[in-house]
Design an enzyme around this catalytic site. Structure first.
Site, PDB file in Angstrom:
ATOM      1  CB  SER A   1      -8.461  -2.596   0.520  1.00  0.00           C
ATOM      2  OG  SER A   1      -7.189  -1.848   1.065  1.00  0.00           O
ATOM      3  CG  ASP A   2      -6.255  -1.425   5.070  1.00  0.00           C
ATOM      4  OD1 ASP A   2      -5.934  -2.165   4.351  1.00  0.00           O
ATOM      5  OD2 ASP A   2      -5.679  -0.446   5.472  1.00  0.00           O
TER       6      ASP A   2
ATOM      7  CB  THR B   1      -0.756   0.031   1.239  1.00  0.00           C
ATOM      8  OG1 THR B   1      -1.734  -1.118   1.299  1.00  0.00           O
ATOM      9  CG2 THR B   1      -1.495   1.265   1.746  1.00  0.00           C
TER      10      THR B   1
ATOM     11  N   GLY C   1      -5.059  -5.812   5.364  1.00  0.00           N
ATOM     12  CA  GLY C   1      -6.337  -5.128   5.555  1.00  0.00           C
ATOM     13  C   GLY C   1      -7.068  -5.639   6.535  1.00  0.00           C
TER      14      GLY C   1
HETATM   15  N1  GLY Z   1      -3.526  -2.895   3.309  1.00  0.00           N
HETATM   16  C1  GLY Z   1      -4.032  -3.050   1.990  1.00  0.00           C
HETATM   17  C2  GLY Z   1      -4.744  -4.225   1.809  1.00  0.00           C
HETATM   18  O1  GLY Z   1      -4.866  -5.313   2.496  1.00  0.00           O
HETATM   19  O2  GLY Z   1      -5.705  -4.240   0.873  1.00  0.00           O
END
Ligand code: GLY
Length: 321
Positions: free
Chosen positions: A212-213, A182, A234
């Site tokens: 996603s987060d 990310t 995420g």
């Molecule tokens: N942090 C990125 C995801 O898990 O989509």
């Protein structure tokens, strides 16, 4: 209003140990160059929000990182990207979820900042891209396609792709450790305003429709007191509600170093795998990770620093000013 030196911290992912010092040096080169460019814009008087959007665009353009151009492919071989933007001075969040064929997902999140409907997904995201007259852009790189083809040949045994685009060797082991990516940018501007942006291609190899987060308040949050961008798995970030949790702790009076230490001690106890970068309105630059590596770099107004290392355990850090 008195003007202070701006502060900037950015990340390009977190995850398993880096394969080689050459990878670390290449990452350092890219992250330092980008943090310098964001700082120059902030020093020239741009708002925290504009600096964050600019920084996310630069990181989305860098194929080494899993966002924009160079995003990982999902299980069906398609790229779907997500981005979140929060302006701490207005405490407004906007985001875009699972958008395809755009160069800068952060631009869509930025466009939505003043809108009544501020988080859009798939169909709505595609319609917004058309409304914004964004030229279609193919974010797939040869390396990411090769990575997906390699997984296909092994019947998708891994559940996610690598965080950093590194050449896969003939045995397919160049990126054998699962690593998540990310990008994120946090800025405190000359007027004391905070903003944060986070953009991702997701975990890679995920099932269709997975969210996603990054375009949620767990992965990206800011108010007038603190701002945080997260990277890593995420689902782990959402389970800890990490960005909001750290910001609320600082808002309620905890020092940013203590807020990170507490949040990452809890995350370690819960077996989480992620990292976060943070800024306080006082100009404290901070980070934490449970992953082996957190790929972050910062500008204090006087010097550039970073968190880069080949590998180590849980760690939090703060640059006291
Ligand atoms: N942090 C990125 C995801 O898990 O989509």
């Amino acid at each position: 209003m008195t003007q202070a030196l701006p502060k900037v911290i950015i990340h390009g992912g977190a995850g398993g140990a880096l394969a080689h010092p050459d990878v670390l040096n290449a990452l350092r080169h890219d992250l330092h160059a980008i943090v310098e460019q964001i700082y120059s814009k902030a020093e020239a008087g741009a708002s925290a929000r504009d600096c964050v959007v600019f920084g996310c665009q630069l990181l989305e353009d860098t194929p080494r990182f899993n966002a924009g151009y160079g995003s990982v492919l999902q299980s069906d071989g398609q790229v779907r990207m997500s981005a979140g933007l929060m302006d701490g001075s207005t405490q407004r969040f906007s985001g875009i979820i699972n958008v395809s064929r755009v160069r800068h997902p952060i631009d869509l999140a930025a466009y939505l900042q003043p809108a009544p409907d501020r988080v859009l997904s798939d169909l709505g995201a595609a319609e917004l891209a058309r409304e914004m007259r964004i030229e279609p852009f193919d974010p797939v790189t040869d390396l990411r396609l090769k990575e997906w083809m390699q997984e296909r040949a092994h019947n998708f045994q891994r559940s996610m792709a690598g965080v950093v685009a590194e050449p896969i060797d003939s045995a397919g082991s160049g990126d054998s450790e699962a690593r998540r990516g990310t990008i994120g940018v946090v800025v405190l501007d000359q007027e004391g305003r905070l903003a944060v942006g986070t953009s991702t291609g997701g975990k890679g190899l995920e099932r269709l429709g997975r969210v996603s987060d990054s375009a949620t308040v767990a992965g990206n949050y800011a108010n007038g007191v603190a701002a945080v961008s997260c990277t890593g798995i995420g689902e782990d970030i959402i389970d800890e509600c990490l960005a909001s949790r750290i910001v609320v702790r600082v808002t309620d009076g905890m020092a940013i170093a203590a807020a990170l230490e507490k949040s990452f001690a809890e995350a370690t106890a819960n077996g989480r795998d992620f990292g976060a970068i943070a800024l306080s309105h006082r100009g404290e630059i901070a980070w934490g990770k449970t992953s082996d590596v957190l790929l972050a770099a910062y500008h204090t107004g006087e010097a550039v620093g970073d968190t880069l290392e080949l590998s180590s355990g849980t760690l939090t850090g703060v640059v006291q000013l």
